[in-house]
Design an enzyme around this catalytic site. Sequence first.
Site, PDB file in Angstrom:
ATOM      1  N   GLY A  80       3.207   5.386  -3.213  1.00 26.93           N
ATOM      2  CA  GLY A  80       2.121   4.487  -3.575  1.00 26.93           C
ATOM      3  C   GLY A  80       1.528   4.838  -4.915  1.00 26.93           C
ATOM      4  O   GLY A  80       2.110   5.621  -5.667  1.00 26.93           O
ATOM      5  N   ASN A  81       0.381   4.266  -5.217  1.00 28.41           N
ATOM      6  CA  ASN A  81      -0.292   4.580  -6.475  1.00 28.41           C
ATOM      7  C   ASN A  81      -1.796   4.617  -6.264  1.00 28.41           C
ATOM      8  O   ASN A  81      -2.284   4.284  -5.187  1.00 28.41           O
ATOM      9  CB  ASN A  81       0.098   3.571  -7.566  1.00 28.41           C
ATOM     10  CG  ASN A  81      -0.330   2.162  -7.212  1.00 28.41           C
ATOM     11  OD1 ASN A  81      -1.514   1.838  -7.213  1.00 28.41           O
ATOM     12  ND2 ASN A  81       0.626   1.317  -6.872  1.00 28.41           N
TER      13      ASN A  81
END
Length: 229
Positions: A29-30
């Site tokens: 993810g980020n």
Amino acid sequence: PGAQDLAGLRVTVSAGGTREYLDPVRFLGNRSSGRQGIALARAAADRGAEVELVAANVDASLLPEGVQVTAVETTAQLDEAMHRSAERAHVLVMAAAVADFRPATTNETKTKKRGDGAVAPIELVQNPDILASLVQQKASGQVVVGFAAETGDAEGSVLEHGRAKARRKGADLLAVNAVGTDRGFGDVPNAVHLLDAGGTDVAQGSGSKDDVATVVWDAVVRLLTQRDP
Ligand code: C5P
């Protein structure tokens, strides 16, 4: 209420960051909080638009009132939601941070540690570019807005990279952010240049994500007025 200059318009804004699952509990993810997209959605609703917020992994406490929320997790789900909305939206804004890659396979059960201590590599495949496909399939009169976080480097400045990207992506408006290790993510001030599809500056904003939202919607209103005075 202030000016209702977006009344009668249906707008869809994506916010947050996509997750790509390795197994049922692990993902790539980020760090996107979704705050810029949320500020855009809220501002559009305040200005009279009918707003759909496609929220990728946004903390529920941040979601604004008065907008329809579609929750998604993965890039595939975001892609599907945006293209479904594109069938009726007048304005599409891609403010979400989309994972460029996803694991080639997702394990159906939790990945186990191997007894011998060996580490398996993660094979990645490329995700579709949602913004590019929204631009490609744009209906007549529709406005598509993108965001780009850029860093300056030996090849060019933030704006040089931004102008090249604006021409490459072809969005009606591209909001270019300068990012560093402590700029652009989370609850910190943001500075933005708005570029048209030719890479030319059409507006500039600095300050809070609400200020950026105002600059973006002002530019969208100008664009729609120019096309249909
Ligand atoms: O090329 P870059 O990732 O910097 O472009 C950012 C813009 O493109 C953002 O508007 C983002 O939402 C969008 N994007 C997308 N699909 C991807 C990657 C980025 O729509 N796979």
